[in-house]
Design a protein around this motif. Structure first.
Motif, PDB file in Angstrom:
ATOM      1  N   UNK A 140       0.877  -1.157   0.000  1.00 40.30           N
ATOM      2  CA  UNK A 140       0.000   0.000   0.000  1.00 40.30           C
ATOM      3  C   UNK A 140       0.921   1.214   0.000  1.00 40.30           C
ATOM      4  N   UNK A 141       0.577   2.224  -0.756  1.00 35.11           N
ATOM      5  CA  UNK A 141       1.419   3.413  -0.848  1.00 35.11           C
ATOM      6  C   UNK A 141       1.036   4.369   0.285  1.00 35.11           C
ATOM      7  N   UNK A 142       1.402   3.955   1.505  1.00 35.68           N
ATOM      8  CA  UNK A 142       1.064   4.744   2.679  1.00 35.68           C
ATOM      9  C   UNK A 142       2.138   4.593   3.746  1.00 35.68           C
ATOM     10  N   UNK A 143       2.737   5.711   4.125  1.00 38.10           N
ATOM     11  CA  UNK A 143       3.745   5.737   5.179  1.00 38.10           C
ATOM     12  C   UNK A 143       3.110   5.328   6.503  1.00 38.10           C
ATOM     13  N   UNK A 144       3.853   4.631   7.346  1.00 44.05           N
ATOM     14  CA  UNK A 144       3.314   4.237   8.651  1.00 44.05           C
ATOM     15  C   UNK A 144       3.392   5.380   9.666  1.00 44.05           C
ATOM     16  N   UNK A 145       4.188   6.389   9.375  1.00 41.48           N
ATOM     17  CA  UNK A 145       4.340   7.529  10.276  1.00 41.48           C
ATOM     18  C   UNK A 145       3.127   8.449  10.221  1.00 41.48           C
ATOM     19  N   UNK A 146       2.704   8.776   9.004  1.00 38.66           N
ATOM     20  CA  UNK A 146       1.517   9.605   8.772  1.00 38.66           C
ATOM     21  C   UNK A 146       0.793   9.023   7.564  1.00 38.66           C
ATOM     22  N   UNK A 147      -0.520   9.141   7.506  1.00 42.48           N
ATOM     23  CA  UNK A 147      -1.232   8.562   6.354  1.00 42.48           C
ATOM     24  C   UNK A 147      -1.042   9.399   5.078  1.00 42.48           C
ATOM     25  N   UNK A 155      17.081   1.620   0.189  1.00 43.93           N
ATOM     26  CA  UNK A 155      15.901   1.698   1.033  1.00 43.93           C
ATOM     27  C   UNK A 155      14.774   2.457   0.340  1.00 43.93           C
ATOM     28  N   UNK A 156      13.530   2.076   0.676  1.00 40.17           N
ATOM     29  CA  UNK A 156      12.382   2.888   0.300  1.00 40.17           C
ATOM     30  C   UNK A 156      12.370   4.072   1.251  1.00 40.17           C
ATOM     31  N   UNK A 157      11.903   5.223   0.759  1.00 43.84           N
ATOM     32  CA  UNK A 157      11.913   6.399   1.616  1.00 43.84           C
ATOM     33  C   UNK A 157      10.678   7.260   1.380  1.00 43.84           C
ATOM     34  N   UNK A 158      10.012   7.627   2.459  1.00 44.25           N
ATOM     35  CA  UNK A 158       8.887   8.542   2.377  1.00 44.25           C
ATOM     36  C   UNK A 158       9.430   9.932   2.060  1.00 44.25           C
ATOM     37  N   UNK A 174      11.674   6.492  14.857  1.00 44.45           N
ATOM     38  CA  UNK A 174      10.347   7.045  15.150  1.00 44.45           C
ATOM     39  C   UNK A 174       9.220   6.049  14.842  1.00 44.45           C
ATOM     40  N   UNK A 175       9.474   5.115  13.935  1.00 44.84           N
ATOM     41  CA  UNK A 175       8.454   4.122  13.555  1.00 44.84           C
ATOM     42  C   UNK A 175       8.960   2.696  13.765  1.00 44.84           C
ATOM     43  N   UNK A 176       9.862   2.518  14.709  1.00 38.46           N
ATOM     44  CA  UNK A 176      10.455   1.198  14.968  1.00 38.46           C
ATOM     45  C   UNK A 176       9.362   0.160  15.222  1.00 38.46           C
ATOM     46  N   UNK A 177       9.510  -0.982  14.597  1.00 37.07           N
ATOM     47  CA  UNK A 177       8.569  -2.082  14.780  1.00 37.07           C
ATOM     48  C   UNK A 177       7.368  -2.049  13.851  1.00 37.07           C
TER      49      UNK A 177
END
Length: 135
Positions: free
Chosen positions: A48-55, A72-75, A93-96
């Motif tokens: 899905x083209x959605x960062x886990x940090x912010x939608x 690496x992929x990068x937002x 900041x988004x570990x795990x």
């Protein structure tokens, strides 16, 4: 008796260059989402083209989906990095957390969506190898 789902074609394999992406739209668990296919070390992965940090879409500010190193992929909004194979966040900041992976398969000249949670929203774009594809 369960209904066997037929794999849905997404695009032709040549439309995803090494360290490149192909964007498409799906319904994932009944909701509309943007999705991407990437090619890394010759293999195709879907997320899905959605960062886990912010939608936000990973490519919301820049079209390039990989960082400068190509590892690496990068937002593009906050530079959150992800492992391209597992989708796992490599940023503290988004570990795990992980990108939502989609089950896809490259077979012959096509890449197919196999994920039971998703259906294609649009038909694949047929292209020849000499045409320019923008994603």
């Amino acid at each position: 008796m369960a209904i066997k789902r037929v794999p849905e074609p997404i695009c032709q394999g040549f439309q995803i260059p090494e360290l490149g992406k192909f964007s498409f739209n799906i319904k994932y668990r009944g909701n509309a989402f943007g999705a991407i296919l990437i090619r890394f070390n010759g293999a195709v992965y879907g997320y899905l083209n959605q960062c886990v940090h912010m939608p936000r879409a990973l490519d919301c500010e820049e079209s390039n989906i990989f960082d400068e190193s190509g590892r690496y992929l990068q937002c593009s909004m906050h530079s959150i990095c992800y492992d391209p194979v597992s989708g796992e966040s490599l940023s503290e900041i988004c570990a795990g957390k992980k990108l939502t992976a989609l089950k896809v398969r490259e077979e012959g000249t096509w890449v197919y969506l196999l994920d039971k949670r998703a259906v294609m929203e649009t038909q694949p774009i047929l292209a020849d190898k000499n045409s320019t594809i923008r994603s």
